[in-house]
Design an enzyme around this catalytic site. Sequence first.
Site, PDB file in Angstrom:
ATOM      1  N   TYR A  53     -22.008  94.046 -62.306  1.00 36.98           N
ATOM      2  CA  TYR A  53     -20.904  93.752 -63.217  1.00 36.98           C
ATOM      3  C   TYR A  53     -20.075  92.616 -62.637  1.00 36.98           C
ATOM      4  CZ  TYR A  53     -22.081  98.437 -64.986  1.00 36.98           C
ATOM      5  OH  TYR A  53     -22.729  99.539 -65.473  1.00 36.98           O
ATOM      6  N   GLY A 207     -17.918 101.488 -78.676  1.00 38.31           N
ATOM      7  CA  GLY A 207     -16.735 101.320 -79.506  1.00 38.31           C
ATOM      8  C   GLY A 207     -16.912 101.733 -80.952  1.00 38.31           C
TER       9      GLY A 207
END
Length: 327
Positions: A53, A207
């Site tokens: 990441y 989401g």
Amino acid sequence: MQMRKIGAQGFEVSCLALGAMGYGELKDRSDLIKVIRTAVDQGVSLIDTAEVYGPWTNEEIVGEALAPVRDRVQIATKFGWDIDQTTGKHLGDVNSRPEQIRRAVEGSLRRLRVDCIDLLYQHRVDPKVPMDDVAGTVKDLIAEGKARHFGMSEAGAASIQRAHAVYPVTALQSEFSLWTREPEAEILPLIEKLDIGLIPYSPLGKGFLTGRINASASFEANDIRSRTPRFSPEAIAKNRALIEAIARVGTGIGATPAQVALAWLLTKRPFIVPLFGTRSVDRLQENLGAADVVLSEAEFAEIDGLSAGFDVTGARYPKDIMGYSGR
């Protein structure tokens, strides 16, 4: 915050975990640190990141955020992608050679500002490296005090079994949610038999299960959703029927769609610890509220049935990324 024990060694963590993926933008570094520290103050004890990441940026932020509260948290990170250990450049493939694992772990320890990683995952299975070598290297790192528990991510049943035979796997991290239920067929029964915890990532469907994404949504070019089939305008329009049904159930029990999605996972099995990510303290508080949502048998069955009976449109990842899953 409720706690759960996962794995045969009794690894105890909060029932909800915070994922630090997506924290690569340095322009909001202080806000992201605030989210992480607020989560810890609210009782979240498992914070999850990975060397890829950024690469590396997220581990640095997590290390800075958790330095003052290290005694209150467990930190999970991952190795397994081909990251140049000198430059931090992502070379595009997986790499779980023992020497790469060791160099990656040394870098993670430094960036996280810790002496020991609480939960060390192989991020994706590397078909070029025997699983005995991967699990054996992690076993050695645990013996050396550089890690405490062994985890795997998006691994298939055969890889899990081979790794577990060398050293007990504490947790599996795989995508699992009300619109991604593939692990139920083979993986969930296997890890239940082997006493391995499940830490589902994207429990809110990147989401979508919050109910805030519609067909007019647009995503930045570096957002994986911009090229994910499930997030094309046509797919979103069709998949909205699922979130609308979940929202109706939520209204009846006084919970938001996100809270319903997380509460379903918490009710599904006692060894499941949903792992969500957010950049907002408000969303953090909303998601943590799921721990207080108690589903009756009838409510759980209704939600479960709505999800199981829904034909989701679109793959959960682009083809190139799906090729690294389930190996």
